[in-house]
Design an enzyme around this catalytic site. Structure first.
Site, PDB file in Angstrom:
ATOM      1  N   ARG A 199       4.265  -0.786  -1.292  1.00  0.00           N
ATOM      2  CA  ARG A 199       3.550  -0.072  -0.276  1.00  0.00           C
ATOM      3  C   ARG A 199       3.390  -1.201   0.971  1.00  0.00           C
ATOM      4  NH1 ARG A 199      -0.634  -1.242   3.420  1.00  0.00           N
ATOM      5  NH2 ARG A 199      -1.785  -1.802   1.731  1.00  0.00           N
ATOM      6  N   ASP A 200       2.430  -2.254   0.653  1.00  0.00           N
ATOM      7  CA  ASP A 200       2.240  -3.375   1.720  1.00  0.00           C
ATOM      8  C   ASP A 200       3.537  -4.171   1.811  1.00  0.00           C
ATOM      9  OD1 ASP A 200       0.619  -4.694   3.408  1.00  0.00           O
ATOM     10  OD2 ASP A 200      -0.547  -5.679   1.949  1.00  0.00           O
ATOM     11  N   HIS A 231      -7.354  -9.480  -1.688  1.00  0.00           N
ATOM     12  CA  HIS A 231      -6.328  -9.057  -1.223  1.00  0.00           C
ATOM     13  C   HIS A 231      -5.993 -10.201  -0.036  1.00  0.00           C
ATOM     14  CE1 HIS A 231      -3.290  -5.970   0.366  1.00  0.00           C
ATOM     15  NE2 HIS A 231      -3.337  -6.857   1.061  1.00  0.00           N
ATOM     16  N   HIS A 236      -3.364 -12.865   2.054  1.00  0.00           N
ATOM     17  CA  HIS A 236      -2.143 -13.043   2.433  1.00  0.00           C
ATOM     18  C   HIS A 236      -1.851 -14.501   2.535  1.00  0.00           C
ATOM     19  CE1 HIS A 236      -0.731  -9.047   4.107  1.00  0.00           C
ATOM     20  NE2 HIS A 236      -1.577  -8.857   3.217  1.00  0.00           N
ATOM     21  N   CYS A 295       6.111  -9.424   8.301  1.00  0.00           N
ATOM     22  CA  CYS A 295       7.385  -8.795   8.716  1.00  0.00           C
ATOM     23  C   CYS A 295       8.495  -9.968   8.177  1.00  0.00           C
ATOM     24  CB  CYS A 295       7.287  -8.584  10.228  1.00  0.00           C
ATOM     25  SG  CYS A 295       9.000  -8.366  10.717  1.00  0.00           S
ATOM     26  N   ASN A 353       2.038 -11.046   1.738  1.00  0.00           N
ATOM     27  CA  ASN A 353       1.081 -11.031   0.452  1.00  0.00           C
ATOM     28  C   ASN A 353       1.436 -12.241  -0.314  1.00  0.00           C
ATOM     29  OD1 ASN A 353       1.796  -7.939   1.340  1.00  0.00           O
ATOM     30  ND2 ASN A 353      -0.066  -8.262   0.269  1.00  0.00           N
TER      31      ASN A 353
END
Lengths: 297, 297
Positions: free
Chosen positions: B15-16, B207, B209, B240, B249
């Site tokens: 997903r992410d 979570h 990054h 991106c 991530n």
């Protein structure tokens, strides 16, 4: 247990970062990188290695690099001197600091210098003595402090012993190298705690490679013990850029961002530092291994 | 203050990690990635987002992905449901867990969902209620916990408030997102300490990054408080892939290597995990952002 208020960053990119680059990097490019690091506020730079060009052709111009620098400037230019011949060459250039290296692994020492750890320490003594006689500061390196490609795990007691011996011989500081970037935070802490039983934190530096992405976490885990310096390389240069698992030294940019975020002073301007990293990666055509370097450029 | 003995890894790469990939990734490829993650021992996988294809075309096949999975298996497949319509679509697929998200930044919430944080929490309540009525577990996300691209610094009290509110509404766990990867270790600790004043650690996930290379250090800094889960993405997929500062991530491989090195169990086989990361990066033609992933492949 308190975080240091400031830390000395030793950027090793001109030496450790470039020594394994396959294509020849011109003396001019090396000197330009060094000047850009100075402009960014880096006060300690490892600029060359006086090793036999037979083994490390990239460092064949060590004397030319030194001769192109103002050794009277406030920047501390340090050079690696693996043996007495190398030291003589460095001495002839008028260096103010040299670095010597041993390892905490017998097999690694055997493969690299064809002798035992104790024999390597004796050889180092033959460099340290004349260095101190000539008022040249000596910094020590201990390789494989968190693991060895041949022996695997390395007892922290061995790291502590080699470190203490180098300090007793006259090194003002010893930099502990996770040469293959295999350590994890708790292991790094346990190793450092053992070393600190015999050597005070203000004489310890950390030289961690980011091969497995752990370097910054390992450094953070060790910071609370209060260390003197961190070795790093702009753009994470180092290791072999053409091999898989290209990442080598921890990126100076990422280290500085973390330290500043923790209120620890480095005297370095991160934006100018990132420019230096972008400059050298463009010059030699390798990817920029600094996460924040890729954000800032 | 003790490190957890085991941590739940929530791999969010399907997903992410994929949602911003420009070229279309086929449903088959997404399902193959999910199966490879399961084979590696990942028990929690965020597999899709039921968001409008107008906004995230890459997630248009969310229902197809879900229909291709065995929702009765022991793997916990979770899906992001940004609104009531999305939840209805997820419900129709028979999901057992959904994730909802708010943020600790008013400007970020305004730009992303065109409402205030409190309004976004009210909308979320309209998802949580029917979810719990249908025995669907709900996981909460809070974005921008360490900084916002529009508001800059974010008060930890705001993070604590949004987190507690989501827990009170019925979320079994809330995942704290450093959405722009701007945090550093001490800041991450201070934020978490504030959150833990109102919400117990066993209901907190992280979570982070890796945009600036800090994610692993930040996770390590928070581990001593004992958290329930870590969100990560194989090969560091996310952000991106075509923009500068590509890293998104934190890499699941690098996180697992660190945790195992600290004696913290994940139930994951690192070699098989690295294969999954290599598979998806080859499929979509992006570089592998996992340091150790590049060593193992």
């Amino acid at each position: 247990m308190a975080y240091p208020t400031s830390i000395r960053i030793v950027d090793v990119s001109p030496r450790d970062g470039l020594q394994n680059v396959k294509q020849e990097v011109s003396t001019e490019t090396k000197v330009a990188l060094i000047h850009q690091l100075e402009t960014a506020g880096v006060k300690d730079i490892e600029v060359a290695s006086f090793v036999s060009p037979k083994w490390v052709p990239q460092m064949a111009d060590a004397s030319d690099v030194l001769n192109a620098l103002d050794l009277k400037s406030s920047t501390n230019f340090t050079v690696l001197t693996p043996n007495a011949q190398g030291f003589e060459r460095a001495l002839a250039c008028g260096v103010k600091e040299v670095a010597v290296f041993s390892a905490a692994s017998e097999s690694f020492t055997k493969k690299n210098t064809n002798c035992s750890i104790d024999e390597s320490l004796k050889r180092i003594e033959d460099i340290i003595r004349p260095a101190l006689d000539n008022n040249i500061r000596v910094r020590g390196y201990v390789s494989c402090v968190l693991g060895c490609p041949y022996d695997g795990d390395i007892p922290a007691e061995k790291v502590a012993y080699v470190t203490k011996t180098l300090i007793d011989m006259g090194c003002y500081e010893v930099s502990l190298g996770d040469t293959i970037g295999i350590g994890t935070p708790l292991k790094a802490k346990q190793m450092l705690e053992e070393v600190l039983k015999q050597t005070p934190a203000h004489q310890i530096g950390l030289h961690f490679h980011d091969t497995r992405g752990q370097a910054l976490a390992n450094l953070y885990a060790c910071l609370e013990y209060g260390i003197a310096s961190i070795d790093s390389s702009v753009a994470g240069l180092g290791g072999c850029p053409y091999a898989k698992g290209a990442s080598g030294n921890v990126s100076t940019e990422d280290v500085v961002y973390m330290l500043h975020g923790m209120g620890i002073e480095t005297g370095i301007n991160l934006e100018l530092l990132a420019k230096a990293g972008q400059y050298i990666t463009h010059q030699i055509g390798v990817s920029n291994n600094s996460r924040i370097g890729n954000v800032l450029n």
